[in-house]
Design an enzyme around this catalytic site. Structure first.
Site, PDB file in Angstrom:
ATOM      1  N   GLY A   4       2.530   0.262  13.598  1.00  6.05           N
ATOM      2  CA  GLY A   4       1.634   0.753  13.146  1.00  6.05           C
ATOM      3  C   GLY A   4      -0.093  -0.026  13.889  1.00  6.05           C
TER       4      GLY A   4
ATOM      5  N   GLY B 269       1.518  -3.087   3.689  1.00  4.40           N
ATOM      6  CA  GLY B 269       0.462  -2.197   2.902  1.00  4.40           C
ATOM      7  C   GLY B 269       2.028  -1.555   2.426  1.00  4.40           C
TER       8      GLY B 269
ATOM      9  N   ALA C 201      -0.308  10.898 -14.056  1.00  4.84           N
ATOM     10  CA  ALA C 201       1.090  11.665 -15.329  1.00  4.84           C
ATOM     11  C   ALA C 201       2.332  11.233 -14.781  1.00  4.84           C
ATOM     12  CB  ALA C 201       0.466  12.820 -14.797  1.00  4.84           C
TER      13      ALA C 201
ATOM     14  N   ASN D 197      -8.824   7.715  -4.776  1.00  3.34           N
ATOM     15  CA  ASN D 197      -8.268   8.966  -4.435  1.00  3.34           C
ATOM     16  C   ASN D 197      -7.343   9.330  -5.388  1.00  3.34           C
ATOM     17  OD1 ASN D 197      -7.432  10.202  -2.738  1.00  3.34           O
ATOM     18  ND2 ASN D 197      -6.308   9.275  -0.937  1.00  3.34           N
TER      19      ASN D 197
ATOM     20  N   TYR E  46      -1.987   2.168  -5.111  1.00  2.00           N
ATOM     21  CA  TYR E  46      -2.875   2.325  -4.354  1.00  2.00           C
ATOM     22  C   TYR E  46      -4.509   1.513  -4.091  1.00  2.00           C
ATOM     23  CZ  TYR E  46      -3.803   2.106   1.306  1.00  2.00           C
ATOM     24  OH  TYR E  46      -3.634   2.117   2.901  1.00  2.00           O
TER      25      TYR E  46
HETATM   26  N1  LIG Z   1      -2.357   3.946   8.532  1.00  2.00           N
HETATM   27  C1  LIG Z   1      -3.846   4.886   7.829  1.00  2.00           C
HETATM   28  O1  LIG Z   1      -4.567   5.904   8.443  1.00  2.00           O
HETATM   29  C2  LIG Z   1      -4.434   2.953   7.097  1.00  2.00           C
HETATM   30  C3  LIG Z   1      -5.782   4.149   6.297  1.00  2.00           C
HETATM   31  C4  LIG Z   1      -5.895   2.437   5.300  1.00  2.00           C
HETATM   32  C5  LIG Z   1      -5.476   1.594   5.108  1.00  2.00           C
HETATM   33  N2  LIG Z   1      -4.706   1.035   5.513  1.00  2.00           N
HETATM   34  C6  LIG Z   1      -3.788  -0.009   5.164  1.00  2.00           C
HETATM   35  O2  LIG Z   1      -3.388  -1.041   7.112  1.00  2.00           O
HETATM   36  C7  LIG Z   1      -2.401  -1.708   6.675  1.00  2.00           C
HETATM   37  C8  LIG Z   1      -0.890  -0.866   7.765  1.00  2.00           C
HETATM   38  O3  LIG Z   1      -1.108   0.403   7.439  1.00  2.00           O
HETATM   39  P1  LIG Z   1       0.582   1.178   8.698  1.00  2.00           P
HETATM   40  O4  LIG Z   1      -0.690   2.336   8.867  1.00  2.00           O
HETATM   41  O5  LIG Z   1      -0.198   0.476   9.973  1.00  2.00           O
HETATM   42  O6  LIG Z   1       0.993   0.948   7.587  1.00  2.00           O
HETATM   43  P2  LIG Z   1       2.659   1.387   8.084  1.00  2.00           P
HETATM   44  O7  LIG Z   1       3.747   1.855   7.092  1.00  2.00           O
HETATM   45  O8  LIG Z   1       2.951   1.874   9.776  1.00  2.00           O
HETATM   46  O9  LIG Z   1       3.356  -0.198   8.473  1.00  2.00           O
HETATM   47  C9  LIG Z   1       3.713  -1.413   7.716  1.00  2.00           C
HETATM   48  C10 LIG Z   1       4.227  -2.865   7.599  1.00  2.00           C
HETATM   49  O10 LIG Z   1       4.322  -3.435   6.626  1.00  2.00           O
HETATM   50  C11 LIG Z   1       5.465  -3.880   6.300  1.00  2.00           C
HETATM   51  N3  LIG Z   1       5.298  -4.169   4.722  1.00  2.00           N
HETATM   52  C12 LIG Z   1       6.086  -3.102   3.771  1.00  2.00           C
HETATM   53  N4  LIG Z   1       6.239  -4.560   2.828  1.00  2.00           N
HETATM   54  C13 LIG Z   1       6.235  -5.427   3.132  1.00  2.00           C
HETATM   55  C14 LIG Z   1       6.638  -6.786   2.642  1.00  2.00           C
HETATM   56  N5  LIG Z   1       7.197  -6.690   1.163  1.00  2.00           N
HETATM   57  N6  LIG Z   1       6.537  -7.367   3.578  1.00  2.00           N
HETATM   58  C15 LIG Z   1       6.679  -8.206   4.888  1.00  2.00           C
HETATM   59  N7  LIG Z   1       6.461  -6.603   5.305  1.00  2.00           N
HETATM   60  C16 LIG Z   1       6.156  -5.576   5.271  1.00  2.00           C
HETATM   61  C17 LIG Z   1       6.776  -2.514   7.060  1.00  2.00           C
HETATM   62  O11 LIG Z   1       7.739  -3.052   7.355  1.00  2.00           O
HETATM   63  C18 LIG Z   1       5.936  -2.359   7.991  1.00  2.00           C
HETATM   64  O12 LIG Z   1       6.235  -2.747   8.956  1.00  2.00           O
HETATM   65  C19 LIG Z   1      -1.665  -1.015   5.323  1.00  2.00           C
HETATM   66  O13 LIG Z   1      -1.962  -2.510   4.430  1.00  2.00           O
HETATM   67  C20 LIG Z   1      -2.238   0.039   4.688  1.00  2.00           C
HETATM   68  O14 LIG Z   1      -2.758   0.315   3.605  1.00  2.00           O
HETATM   69  C21 LIG Z   1      -4.100   1.682   6.695  1.00  2.00           C
END
Ligand SMILES: NC(=O)c1ccc[n+]([C@@H]2O[C@H](COP(=O)([O-])OP(=O)(O)OC[C@H]3O[C@@H](n4cnc5c(N)ncnc54)[C@H](O)[C@@H]3O)[C@@H](O)[C@H]2O)c1
Length: 455
Positions: A225, A298, A306, A355, A361
């Site tokens: 991602g 993340g 609830a 949200n 979150y």
């Molecule tokens: N995709 C979206 O639309 C979006 C929007 C706003 C914010 N974000 C933020 O961007 C960031 C990346 O999002 P994404 O969509 O690529 O997510 P994703 O779920 O595709 O990837 C997240 C990665 O974080 C790793 N991870 C989770 N917990 C972990 C831990 N305890 N230790 C180490 N690694 C860990 C997972 O294994 C995964 O590879 C996140 O912080 C997310 O909240 C994403």
């Protein structure tokens, strides 16, 4: 990588007619930065008159080979004439001298004649002064008015065009080139309607083709991602990358690290000894310490309050907020984070707007924004900047898992009418990682296509 079939449909012959007939928005394919490209602007750059515009003229020929000025001839630039001049790929308007409300009409007088001449995916930058930096209330009010203008113009742009307002403090003029290379190029394709402030900063980029050369960058959640895209982009810009993800994703980060010539560390960032493991992993034969820290890992565990169990609450707060707090402090206290370092926290527009179903979150992401704001002044003494990047709807596994109606709403409820790509977030992180962006700290940069949410 786009699984957004509506864009393809809306841009097909039959789709365009159907979509137009029922009044649906027509999002366009945005121009993105391609590897190997050298010039930030491939097309015409139009620059207005004004003192900040004069600073831009000093380096403008490094941005494009088609330079035009508005109103009068300037050295090295041709005067642009409405309906005769070429299409405009990028525009800089210097609004820094507007101090009376009646001068605001200059915005209309400048932009109205050029509106029909914007090229596809055109980028507009308005330069101004931060209202809070001005002592005269009427001047501050006038500069604040420009914010309303620029955010509205951003909503009126077509064909993937974007508009930002850049506040330049006295002494920060030498940071304009880095900001323009980002905001006037496809690197900022999915950013629009934002207001950004640049302060003076003593460090500068040496080589624009590899701005992160000689810097070492840690990226958490780098297996896939957005995190994987960030690792790729930082490596493209010359950084040596250290990739962290959970032990289950070890094979993925090892493969990516091998491809990017970096290092991988399989590590749960919530483990009690995570900080010690990280500090140990960052010192030793691969080099010492770190220059850039990107807290990207993340998770979401959505439930209305609830139905929110303690486990769902804890899991999200631990990964998204507590781990970045604990690890940043440990990297800072142990001296592992070098002077002039860059800390970038992946927040979310949910953290700004809230949200439904995301109390956990949104709390975690708002906490990251608070961390950037609160920590920036004290980290400044060591030249370290800390900022939050708040993505809107980005096409990843996280958003692919959303129910259909929510996913469609997330994509369309923005001025650009579509979701962003991981690369869009990665480009913003790469810009904030540059030496010159110490001028930018304690701020939130939204990468959301000017989403209506929390705007
Ligand atoms: N995709 C979206 O639309 C979006 C929007 C706003 C914010 N974000 C933020 O961007 C960031 C990346 O999002 P994404 O969509 O690529 O997510 P994703 O779920 O595709 O990837 C997240 C990665 O974080 C790793 N991870 C989770 N917990 C972990 C831990 N305890 N230790 C180490 N690694 C860990 C997972 O294994 C995964 O590879 C996140 O912080 C997310 O909240 C994403």
């Amino acid at each position: 990588m786009s699984s957004d079939r509506y864009i393809d449909f809306a841009n097909s012959d039959i789709g365009r007619r159907l979509v137009g007939a029922v009044g649906l928005p027509v999002p366009v394919h945005l121009e993105r930065w391609q590897a190997g490209r050298l010039r930030p602007i491939e097309g015409t750059l139009l620059i207005s008159a004004g003192p900040l515009a004069d600073h831009v003229r000093i380096f403008a020929q490094r941005l494009t080979d088609s330079l035009y000025s508005f109103g009068s001839d300037q050295p090295g630039a041709t005067a642009w004439v409405a309906e005769q001049g070429p299409k405009l790929k990028a525009v800089v308007f210097d609004a820094s001298t507007l101090v009376h409300a009646d001068q605001l009409k200059q915005l209309r007088e400048f932009f109205q004649p050029i509106l029909k001449s914007f090229d596809h995916s055109a980028h507009v930058l308005i330069l101004g002064r931060a209202p809070e930096s001005l002592s005269d209330p009427l001047a501050a009010s006038t500069q604040q008015a420009i914010e309303g203008f620029s955010r509205s113009l951003a909503k009126e742009m077509r064909n993937g065009g974007t508009v930002q307002l850049l506040h330049i403090d006295d002494g920060a003029e030498d940071q304009l080139e880095g900001a323009l290379r980002f905001f006037l190029s496809p690197k900022s394709a999915y950013i629009s309607g934002q207001v950004v402030r640049l302060r003076p900063c003593s460090t500068h980029v040496q080589d624009w083709s590899r701005p992160l050369s000689g810097r070492r960058a840690l990226v958490t959640g780098a297996a896939r991602g957005i995190g994987a895209a960030i690792a790729e982009t930082l490596a493209r810009d010359g950084a040596e990358v250290v990739l962290v993800d959970v032990p289950q994703a070890k094979a993925d980060i090892e493969a990516l690290a091998a491809r990017l010539g970096g290092q991988s560390l399989a590590l749960d960032i919530c483990a009690t000894d995570a900080a010690a493991q990280l500090i140990q992993g960052l010192s030793g034969h691969n080099g010492n310490g770190i220059d850039i820290v990107v807290h990207n890992a993340g998770i979401t565990r959505d439930k209305t309050l609830a139905n929110m169990t303690p486990e769902l609450w804890e899991a999200v707060l631990s990964v998204n907020l507590i781990a970045p707090q604990v690890l940043t402090k440990a990297l800072f206290d142990s001296g592992t984070l070098h002077d002039n370092g860059r800390v970038i926290l992946l927040a979310s527009i949910s953290g700004i707007a809230g949200n439904r179903g995301q109390t956990n979150y949104a709390a975690s992401k708002a906490g990251l924004i608070g961390l950037a704001k609160a920590w920036a002044p004290s980290l400044h003494e060591r030249g370290i900047s800390i900022n939050a990047v708040a993505p809107g709807f980005i096409e990843t596994k996280m958003t692919a898992d959303l129910p259909f109606a929510l996913r469609e709403a997330g994509r369309r409820m923005s001025s650009l009418g579509q979701g962003g790509l991981p690369q869009d977030v990665a480009e913003a992180v790469a810009w904030l990682s540059q030496p010159g962006t110490g001028a930018f700290s304690g701020q939130v940069l939204r990468v959301c296509g000017q989403s209506l949410i929390g705007a």
